[in-house]
Design an enzyme around this catalytic site. Structure first.
Site, PDB file in Angstrom:
ATOM      1  N   LYS A 184      14.009 -15.049  -8.969  1.00 28.46           N
ATOM      2  CA  LYS A 184      13.308 -13.874  -9.662  1.00 28.46           C
ATOM      3  C   LYS A 184      12.405 -14.538 -10.905  1.00 28.46           C
ATOM      4  O   LYS A 184      13.136 -15.104 -11.536  1.00 28.46           O
ATOM      5  CB  LYS A 184      14.557 -12.976 -10.280  1.00 28.46           C
ATOM      6  CG  LYS A 184      14.019 -11.731 -11.028  1.00 28.46           C
ATOM      7  CD  LYS A 184      15.241 -10.739 -11.659  1.00 28.46           C
ATOM      8  CE  LYS A 184      14.504  -9.746 -12.172  1.00 28.46           C
ATOM      9  NZ  LYS A 184      15.666  -8.994 -13.115  1.00 28.46           N
ATOM     10  N   LYS A 186     -16.214  -0.086  10.333  1.00 30.60           N
ATOM     11  CA  LYS A 186     -14.970  -0.580  10.303  1.00 30.60           C
ATOM     12  C   LYS A 186     -14.674  -0.721  12.094  1.00 30.60           C
ATOM     13  O   LYS A 186     -14.122  -1.865  12.429  1.00 30.60           O
ATOM     14  CB  LYS A 186     -13.789  -0.017   9.684  1.00 30.60           C
ATOM     15  CG  LYS A 186     -12.509  -0.556   9.656  1.00 30.60           C
ATOM     16  CD  LYS A 186     -11.562  -0.093   8.831  1.00 30.60           C
ATOM     17  CE  LYS A 186     -12.085  -0.099   7.222  1.00 30.60           C
ATOM     18  NZ  LYS A 186     -11.315   0.408   6.440  1.00 30.60           N
ATOM     19  N   PHE A 199      -6.911   2.962  12.446  1.00 37.47           N
ATOM     20  CA  PHE A 199      -7.062   4.034  11.238  1.00 37.47           C
ATOM     21  C   PHE A 199      -7.892   3.667  10.371  1.00 37.47           C
ATOM     22  O   PHE A 199      -8.077   2.207   9.806  1.00 37.47           O
ATOM     23  CB  PHE A 199      -5.608   4.204  10.852  1.00 37.47           C
ATOM     24  CG  PHE A 199      -5.044   5.444  11.511  1.00 37.47           C
ATOM     25  CD1 PHE A 199      -4.539   4.815  12.868  1.00 37.47           C
ATOM     26  CD2 PHE A 199      -4.700   6.807  11.172  1.00 37.47           C
ATOM     27  CE1 PHE A 199      -3.997   5.890  13.627  1.00 37.47           C
ATOM     28  CE2 PHE A 199      -4.217   7.529  11.858  1.00 37.47           C
ATOM     29  CZ  PHE A 199      -3.906   7.292  13.093  1.00 37.47           C
ATOM     30  N   LYS A 227     -14.041  -4.703  13.398  1.00 35.92           N
ATOM     31  CA  LYS A 227     -12.575  -5.016  14.165  1.00 35.92           C
ATOM     32  C   LYS A 227     -12.693  -5.160  15.387  1.00 35.92           C
ATOM     33  O   LYS A 227     -11.928  -5.930  15.967  1.00 35.92           O
ATOM     34  CB  LYS A 227     -11.870  -4.079  13.434  1.00 35.92           C
ATOM     35  CG  LYS A 227     -11.742  -3.808  11.979  1.00 35.92           C
ATOM     36  CD  LYS A 227     -10.451  -3.875  11.636  1.00 35.92           C
ATOM     37  CE  LYS A 227     -10.216  -3.662  10.138  1.00 35.92           C
ATOM     38  NZ  LYS A 227      -8.883  -3.852   9.431  1.00 35.92           N
ATOM     39  N   PRO A 254      -3.371 -11.663   7.818  1.00 39.53           N
ATOM     40  CA  PRO A 254      -3.884 -11.594   8.998  1.00 39.53           C
ATOM     41  C   PRO A 254      -4.375 -10.250   9.175  1.00 39.53           C
ATOM     42  O   PRO A 254      -3.518  -9.311   9.055  1.00 39.53           O
ATOM     43  CB  PRO A 254      -2.973 -12.074   9.989  1.00 39.53           C
ATOM     44  CG  PRO A 254      -1.624 -11.824   9.354  1.00 39.53           C
ATOM     45  CD  PRO A 254      -1.813 -11.981   7.905  1.00 39.53           C
ATOM     46  N   ASP A 255      -5.344  -9.962   9.861  1.00 37.50           N
ATOM     47  CA  ASP A 255      -5.786  -8.719  10.041  1.00 37.50           C
ATOM     48  C   ASP A 255      -5.352  -8.373  11.663  1.00 37.50           C
ATOM     49  O   ASP A 255      -5.829  -8.811  12.400  1.00 37.50           O
ATOM     50  CB  ASP A 255      -7.504  -8.302   9.936  1.00 37.50           C
ATOM     51  CG  ASP A 255      -7.774  -6.733  10.371  1.00 37.50           C
ATOM     52  OD1 ASP A 255      -7.200  -6.243  11.011  1.00 37.50           O
ATOM     53  OD2 ASP A 255      -8.703  -6.574   9.733  1.00 37.50           O
ATOM     54  N   ILE A 256      -4.187  -7.732  11.842  1.00 38.62           N
ATOM     55  CA  ILE A 256      -3.546  -7.334  13.170  1.00 38.62           C
ATOM     56  C   ILE A 256      -4.644  -6.575  13.925  1.00 38.62           C
ATOM     57  O   ILE A 256      -4.657  -6.939  15.054  1.00 38.62           O
ATOM     58  CB  ILE A 256      -2.128  -6.655  12.789  1.00 38.62           C
ATOM     59  CG1 ILE A 256      -1.625  -7.349  11.685  1.00 38.62           C
ATOM     60  CG2 ILE A 256      -1.391  -6.425  13.933  1.00 38.62           C
ATOM     61  CD1 ILE A 256      -0.237  -6.535  11.163  1.00 38.62           C
ATOM     62  N   ASN A 273       0.872  -1.247   0.024  1.00 36.92           N
ATOM     63  CA  ASN A 273      -0.130  -0.061  -0.129  1.00 36.92           C
ATOM     64  C   ASN A 273       1.047   1.077  -0.144  1.00 36.92           C
ATOM     65  O   ASN A 273       1.881   1.129   0.477  1.00 36.92           O
ATOM     66  CB  ASN A 273      -0.712  -0.051   1.080  1.00 36.92           C
ATOM     67  CG  ASN A 273      -2.034  -1.044   1.381  1.00 36.92           C
ATOM     68  OD1 ASN A 273      -1.973  -1.843   0.418  1.00 36.92           O
ATOM     69  ND2 ASN A 273      -2.851  -0.776   2.229  1.00 36.92           N
TER      70      ASN A 273
HETATM   71  O1  C5P Z   1      -9.442  -2.765   6.900  1.00 34.47           O
HETATM   72  P1  C5P Z   1      -8.598  -1.851   6.705  1.00 34.47           P
HETATM   73  O2  C5P Z   1      -7.285  -2.230   5.989  1.00 34.47           O
HETATM   74  O3  C5P Z   1      -9.217  -0.395   5.858  1.00 34.47           O
HETATM   75  O4  C5P Z   1      -7.998  -1.162   8.182  1.00 34.47           O
HETATM   76  C1  C5P Z   1      -7.416  -0.248   8.580  1.00 34.47           C
HETATM   77  C2  C5P Z   1      -6.840  -0.432   9.961  1.00 34.47           C
HETATM   78  O5  C5P Z   1      -6.613  -1.811  10.108  1.00 34.47           O
HETATM   79  C3  C5P Z   1      -5.466   0.363  10.111  1.00 34.47           C
HETATM   80  O6  C5P Z   1      -5.831   0.619  11.664  1.00 34.47           O
HETATM   81  C4  C5P Z   1      -4.461  -0.812   9.778  1.00 34.47           C
HETATM   82  O7  C5P Z   1      -3.431  -0.591  10.645  1.00 34.47           O
HETATM   83  C5  C5P Z   1      -5.199  -2.065  10.427  1.00 34.47           C
HETATM   84  N1  C5P Z   1      -4.920  -3.442   9.653  1.00 34.47           N
HETATM   85  C6  C5P Z   1      -4.121  -4.201  10.198  1.00 34.47           C
HETATM   86  N2  C5P Z   1      -3.961  -5.401   9.678  1.00 34.47           N
HETATM   87  C7  C5P Z   1      -4.368  -5.492   8.412  1.00 34.47           C
HETATM   88  C8  C5P Z   1      -5.082  -4.762   7.837  1.00 34.47           C
HETATM   89  C9  C5P Z   1      -5.336  -3.469   8.441  1.00 34.47           C
HETATM   90  O8  C5P Z   1      -3.709  -4.114  11.303  1.00 34.47           O
HETATM   91  N3  C5P Z   1      -4.108  -6.659   7.831  1.00 34.47           N
END
Ligand code: C5P
Length: 397
Positions: A286, A337, A323, A341, A303-305, A208
């Site tokens: 490569k 969100k 964020f 979350k 993983p969504d941290i 990103n």
């Molecule tokens: O789902 P989205 O990416 O829009 O969510 C944004 C928030 O989730 C931010 O706080 C980002 O740091 C956190 N995030 C995360 N792990 C991910 C995706 C997003 O911690 N894989």
């Protein structure tokens, strides 16, 4: 807190210097020792004699005073105190500090010190509002300088607005807070920042867009308030701040591991722009462009941290801040969100290209909490960080 503390008080040249005489008295009443340094301009407003009588101390005025150098060199003078207070801090003194000048005793002490510095700015409203002063203020805050005031009100010059030096009780409260180590002393805060890089092969990656500027500013502001900060950062454009524990990672998986391995946090701020996917069929060597036509990338979810930490059954930080960088329906999407979350606060911002926020120095955020939605005016990323950190300090103090 003030008893037996040693304050080096730099008195700059401004009409508010008369308040510094009262400041000396009140500090001494509370048991503090005050060593005054009077600038040339300061001596036009208060006399060395009155300062020395009130402080019961020698007054330091000249950089190249051989007697002083024999008794106590300027380096030692700058470090012997527990805190340096500049009151009044004039526009010129602030500019010297921000520029790192050392052309008189006061500026040299401020450059040589290893102690915290608190300034109480005082100047004409136009001088305060001038972009140069505001630039210097941001630079000083970034350097960890603490600021009290200025207040708004009638000025000695006949104008009205911000620029009046804070009142003595306010300055004393700020000195007390500075000496006690800040409102977040003893608190541990985790901050994620920057992008993650998900390899396609050893030389290519997906990511990103993220400079890491906002997360870095937040880590710095939290550390300035006394927090112990674990700063987990992907490959960002800006360097990590001083005084934090830096953990460098590349991928989302590594970021999750670093977050889970960090000591239990009182609060966590997830400012990283984590890639949502990694390349499941990433190559170990490569990928050649002429081999078998265009490669096909297979994606797998990262993983969504933020969600993982928000939903932790034990060891969850008391305050979890996420964020939401959105391009449409910012508040509605960010509110959804927050629920999805399970975090406590969401800092939402509109990152449509026309806002110039992505990679820029300013941010316009909306804070979404249990209490509701607060839209903040557009301000510098450092200012957003300071405001947010102050709120975090209130929430977990
Ligand atoms: O789902 P989205 O990416 O829009 O969510 C944004 C928030 O989730 C931010 O706080 C980002 O740091 C956190 N995030 C995360 N792990 C991910 C995706 C997003 O911690 N894989």
């Amino acid at each position: 807190m003030l008893a037996d503390k040693h304050i080096l008080l730099i008195v700059g040249g401004g009409i508010a210097a008369f308040k510094s005489l009262d400041l000396v008295r009140r500090l001494r009443e509370k048991g503090a020792r005050v060593t005054p340094v009077l600038t040339k301009a300061g001596a036009a407003f208060v006399t060395p004699l009155s300062l020395s009588a009130l402080s019961a101390s020698k007054i330091y005025q000249e950089l190249f005073d051989l007697t002083d150098e024999a008794e106590m060199g300027h380096i030692e003078l700058s470090r012997a105190a527990d805190l340096i207070v500049v009151a009044p801090a004039t526009a010129d003194l602030m500019a010297k500090m921000a520029g790192g000048h050392a052309n008189d005793l006061a500026s040299t002490l401020l450059l040589a010190t290893d102690k915290r510095v608190l300034i109480a700015p005082s100047m004409n409203v136009r001088m305060w509002d001038h972009p140069a002063t505001q630039r210097n203020l941001v630079a000083l805050q970034n350097d960890g300088v603490l600021v009290v005031g200025p207040n708004e009100g009638d000025m000695a010059c006949g104008e009205y607005g911000p620029g009046r030096m804070a009142e003595v009780p306010e300055i004393i409260a700020a000195i007390d807070a500075a000496l006690s180590g800040g409102p977040l002393k003893g608190r541990h805060v985790l901050v994620t920042s920057g992008p993650t890089h998900e390899p396609i092969d050893p030389v290519r990656y997906i990511a990103n867009r993220s400079s890491g500027a906002q997360g870095t500013a937040i880590a710095k502001a939290l550390a300035t308030l006394g927090a112990e900060v674990t700063f987990v950062t992907g490959p960002a454009d800006v360097p990590p701040p001083q005084g934090v524990n830096v953990v460098r990672v590349q991928t989302a998986q590594e970021m999750l591991q670093a977050v889970m391995a960090a000591p239990t946090a009182d609060a966590a701020v997830f400012a990283a722009a984590v890639a949502d996917w990694h390349v499941a069929n990433a190559g170990n060597s490569k990928i050649k462009k002429d081999k078998t036509g265009l490669p096909t990338l297979e994606f797998a979810e990262n993983p969504d941290i933020l969600a993982t930490v928000s939903q932790m059954k034990s060891g969850r930080p008391r305050l979890v801040v996420g964020f939401a960088a959105e391009t449409d329906d910012v508040v509605a999407n960010a509110t959804a969100k927050r629920d999805r979350k399970g975090c406590d606060w969401i800092v939402a911002n509109d990152v449509s290209p026309e806002t110039g926020i992505m990679g820029g120095s300013e941010n316009a955020v909306t804070l979404i909490t249990e209490e509701g939605v607060a839209a903040w005016p557009r301000m510098g990323k450092e200012a957003v960080a300071v405001e947010l950190s102050n709120l975090i300090a209130k929430a977990i103090a």
